[in-house]
Design a protein around this motif. Structure first.
Motif, mmCIF file in Angstrom:
data_model
loop_
_atom_site.group_PDB
_atom_site.id
_atom_site.type_symbol
_atom_site.label_atom_id
_atom_site.label_comp_id
_atom_site.label_asym_id
_atom_site.label_seq_id
_atom_site.Cartn_x
_atom_site.Cartn_y
_atom_site.Cartn_z
ATOM 1 N N VAL A 1 6.742 -5.530 53.914
ATOM 2 C CA VAL A 1 6.046 -5.529 55.198
ATOM 3 C C VAL A 1 6.700 -6.563 56.110
ATOM 4 O O VAL A 1 6.699 -7.750 55.792
ATOM 5 C CB VAL A 1 4.545 -5.846 55.028
ATOM 6 C CG1 VAL A 1 3.827 -5.745 56.364
ATOM 7 C CG2 VAL A 1 3.911 -4.911 54.003
ATOM 8 N N PRO A 2 7.288 -6.158 57.237
ATOM 9 C CA PRO A 2 7.844 -7.137 58.177
ATOM 10 C C PRO A 2 6.747 -7.995 58.794
ATOM 11 O O PRO A 2 5.560 -7.632 58.782
ATOM 12 C CB PRO A 2 8.523 -6.250 59.232
ATOM 13 C CG PRO A 2 8.703 -4.917 58.586
ATOM 14 C CD PRO A 2 7.550 -4.776 57.635
ATOM 15 N N HIS A 3 7.162 -9.124 59.339
ATOM 16 C CA HIS A 3 6.194 -10.030 59.959
ATOM 17 C C HIS A 3 5.481 -9.352 61.121
ATOM 18 O O HIS A 3 6.066 -8.616 61.899
ATOM 19 C CB HIS A 3 6.912 -11.290 60.451
ATOM 20 C CG HIS A 3 6.078 -12.101 61.408
ATOM 21 N ND1 HIS A 3 4.866 -12.662 61.051
ATOM 22 C CD2 HIS A 3 6.267 -12.418 62.720
ATOM 23 C CE1 HIS A 3 4.359 -13.308 62.089
ATOM 24 N NE2 HIS A 3 5.180 -13.162 63.102
ATOM 25 N N ASN A 4 4.188 -9.602 61.194
ATOM 26 C CA ASN A 4 3.334 -9.124 62.282
ATOM 27 C C ASN A 4 3.227 -7.607 62.312
ATOM 28 O O ASN A 4 2.977 -7.028 63.369
ATOM 29 C CB ASN A 4 3.821 -9.640 63.637
ATOM 30 C CG ASN A 4 2.681 -9.786 64.631
ATOM 31 O OD1 ASN A 4 1.547 -10.009 64.245
ATOM 32 N ND2 ASN A 4 2.984 -9.657 65.909
ATOM 33 N N GLU A 5 3.414 -6.966 61.174
ATOM 34 C CA GLU A 5 3.228 -5.526 61.079
ATOM 35 C C GLU A 5 2.266 -5.218 59.936
ATOM 36 O O GLU A 5 2.069 -6.035 59.036
ATOM 37 C CB GLU A 5 4.557 -4.797 60.872
ATOM 38 C CG GLU A 5 5.477 -4.871 62.083
ATOM 39 C CD GLU A 5 6.666 -3.945 61.970
ATOM 40 O OE1 GLU A 5 6.634 -3.037 61.100
ATOM 41 O OE2 GLU A 5 7.628 -4.111 62.741
ATOM 42 N N THR A 6 1.682 -4.028 59.999
ATOM 43 C CA THR A 6 0.718 -3.590 59.005
ATOM 44 C C THR A 6 1.162 -2.262 58.416
ATOM 45 O O THR A 6 1.580 -1.364 59.153
ATOM 46 C CB THR A 6 -0.684 -3.434 59.621
ATOM 47 O OG1 THR A 6 -1.112 -4.707 60.127
ATOM 48 C CG2 THR A 6 -1.685 -2.955 58.589
ATOM 49 N N VAL A 7 1.084 -2.157 57.106
ATOM 50 C CA VAL A 7 1.415 -0.914 56.408
ATOM 51 C C VAL A 7 0.134 -0.389 55.762
ATOM 52 O O VAL A 7 -0.546 -1.108 55.033
ATOM 53 C CB VAL A 7 2.507 -1.146 55.342
ATOM 54 C CG1 VAL A 7 2.719 0.113 54.510
ATOM 55 C CG2 VAL A 7 3.805 -1.574 55.999
ATOM 56 N N ILE A 8 -0.192 0.866 56.058
ATOM 57 C CA ILE A 8 -1.360 1.527 55.460
ATOM 58 C C ILE A 8 -0.839 2.677 54.608
ATOM 59 O O ILE A 8 -0.248 3.624 55.123
ATOM 60 C CB ILE A 8 -2.333 2.035 56.532
ATOM 61 C CG1 ILE A 8 -2.838 0.853 57.379
ATOM 62 C CG2 ILE A 8 -3.508 2.762 55.899
ATOM 63 C CD1 ILE A 8 -3.779 1.260 58.489
ATOM 64 N N MET A 9 -1.046 2.580 53.300
ATOM 65 C CA MET A 9 -0.494 3.547 52.356
ATOM 66 C C MET A 9 -1.593 4.448 51.809
ATOM 67 O O MET A 9 -2.664 3.958 51.420
ATOM 68 C CB MET A 9 0.183 2.818 51.184
ATOM 69 C CG MET A 9 1.264 1.850 51.588
ATOM 70 S SD MET A 9 1.891 0.954 50.148
ATOM 71 C CE MET A 9 0.414 0.034 49.700
ATOM 72 N N PRO A 10 -1.363 5.751 51.772
ATOM 73 C CA PRO A 10 -2.323 6.632 51.083
ATOM 74 C C PRO A 10 -2.251 6.409 49.579
ATOM 75 O O PRO A 10 -1.185 6.178 49.014
ATOM 76 C CB PRO A 10 -1.846 8.033 51.467
ATOM 77 C CG PRO A 10 -0.406 7.872 51.807
ATOM 78 C CD PRO A 10 -0.242 6.493 52.373
ATOM 79 N N TYR A 11 -3.403 6.458 48.940
ATOM 80 C CA TYR A 11 -3.464 6.221 47.502
ATOM 81 C C TYR A 11 -4.524 7.125 46.894
ATOM 82 O O TYR A 11 -5.625 7.276 47.442
ATOM 83 C CB TYR A 11 -3.801 4.756 47.202
ATOM 84 C CG TYR A 11 -3.806 4.426 45.729
ATOM 85 C CD1 TYR A 11 -2.614 4.268 45.029
ATOM 86 C CD2 TYR A 11 -5.010 4.286 45.036
ATOM 87 C CE1 TYR A 11 -2.618 3.980 43.680
ATOM 88 C CE2 TYR A 11 -5.019 3.998 43.686
ATOM 89 C CZ TYR A 11 -3.821 3.849 43.013
ATOM 90 O OH TYR A 11 -3.814 3.572 41.669
#
Length: 329
Positions: free
Chosen positions: A272-282
């Motif tokens: 995850v890069p700085h100041n970014e958000t990752v939303i992953m399906p699970y």
């Protein structure tokens, strides 16, 4: 060929706006700045430099509002320069959040690419409308950015022809002070002081909302959900996410809980890069009956070995979340 009276009014407007009339200089500057800002956001080498912030800030705080003002007020009698600049800042601060609000109700959401595309399309459309409105206005009534008048006024203010040597020295000192103040402001914006370092870690239900979490799991079935990680550590971080299914029981007094079974069912790695958000399906699934708790552990680059187990492993994680469930056949 000049459009005749039988031609479409739309073709007539396009002819006058873009073939018969030159594109106005301030609109050209807006489009060039827009192209430069997009390049600074996406070109691999430039987007890691402070130039990205320097170019992107006007794209959010000034340019959309200026394009809208240019489209709404094409004549020189509507607003003066100071009013246009002030309204450009105010309308930009109003328009960009409204665009973000609209994106929030679309499948794309509020992310970098949809925001950049939406703001760019809005600006381009407003510039085209402004060009058409000014072209249809009488030449003596058209708004023209007074660049030459501004430069002449600055020269006359800081370097008057009739001024004495002392006045010129004071003018130079004042000009240097203004440039220094502007440079300091830009430096503070481009290189902000680091705030608190933290990481967001959350799980969402099937509809990407903080609700509708599964509480009954049937063996052999999958339950879609989402795992989100937001990086605010001021550096790129490789996170490790572990999913454990466990059984927790209470002692006879009911005051102390302890783990009797713990089984790691999944391990994920995400950068995850700085100041970014990752939303992953699970897809959550049950491993065996008897489990009553699903534990999500987030490790920040340092992952303990498999000999660390139970509450000790949970305590060594960077963030932890859990769901209370009932596993059924």
């Amino acid at each position: 060929m000049h459009p005749s009276g039988r031609d479409s009014p739309v073709l007539h407007i396009l002819y006058i706006s873009f073939l018969q009339t030159r594109v106005f200089s301030d609109l050209i500057v807006i489009l060039l700045w827009l192209i430069g800002a997009i390049a600074c956001i996406y070109v691999p080498v430039i987007n890691e430099t402070p130039v990205r912030v320097l170019m992107a800030l006007p794209l959010v705080l000034f340019i959309p509002g200026y394009a809208l003002i240019a489209a709404l007020f094409p004549t020189n009698e509507d607003l003066d320069l100071i009013e246009r600049i002030a309204l450009s800042f105010g309308l930009s601060i109003a328009v960009v959040p409204l665009i973000g609000l609209g994106l929030n109700y679309t499948p794309w959401g509020i992310r970098l690419d949809p925001v950049v595309i939406s703001v760019s399309l809005f600006t381009i459309v407003m510039v085209l409308i402004a060009q058409a409105c000014r072209a249809m206005t009488r030449p003596d009534k058209r708004y023209r950015f007074p660049a030459e008048e501004i430069m002449a006024a600055i020269r006359e203010e800081f370097f008057p022809k009739e001024g004495n040597r002392t006045d010129k020295i004071l003018s130079i000192i004042l000009l240097i002070s203004i440039i220094t103040a502007i440079g300091t402001t830009i430096f503070v914006i481009v290189f902000p002081k680091e705030g608190e370092k933290f990481t967001e870690f959350y799980i969402l239900g099937e509809k990407r909302m903080a609700a509708d979490y599964p509480d009954r799991l049937f063996i052999g079935e999958e339950y879609p959900m989402y795992i989100g990680v937001g990086n605010h550590e001021y550096r790129n971080v490789t996170y490790t996410i572990e999913v454990h299914q466990m059984t927790m029981e209470n002692d006879e007094s009911g005051n102390i809980s302890y783990i009797t079974r713990m089984n790691m069912t999944d391990r994920l790695s995400v950068i995850v890069p700085h100041n970014e958000t990752v939303i992953m399906p699970y897809n959550l699934s049950a491993a065996d009956i008897g489990y009553n708790r699903i534990e999500f552990l987030l490790f920040n680059e340092t992952v303990p070995d498999n000999s660390v187990w139970g509450m000790e492993r949970i305590n060594q994680s960077y963030r932890d979340l859990h769901l209370w469930v009932k596993v059924l056949e």
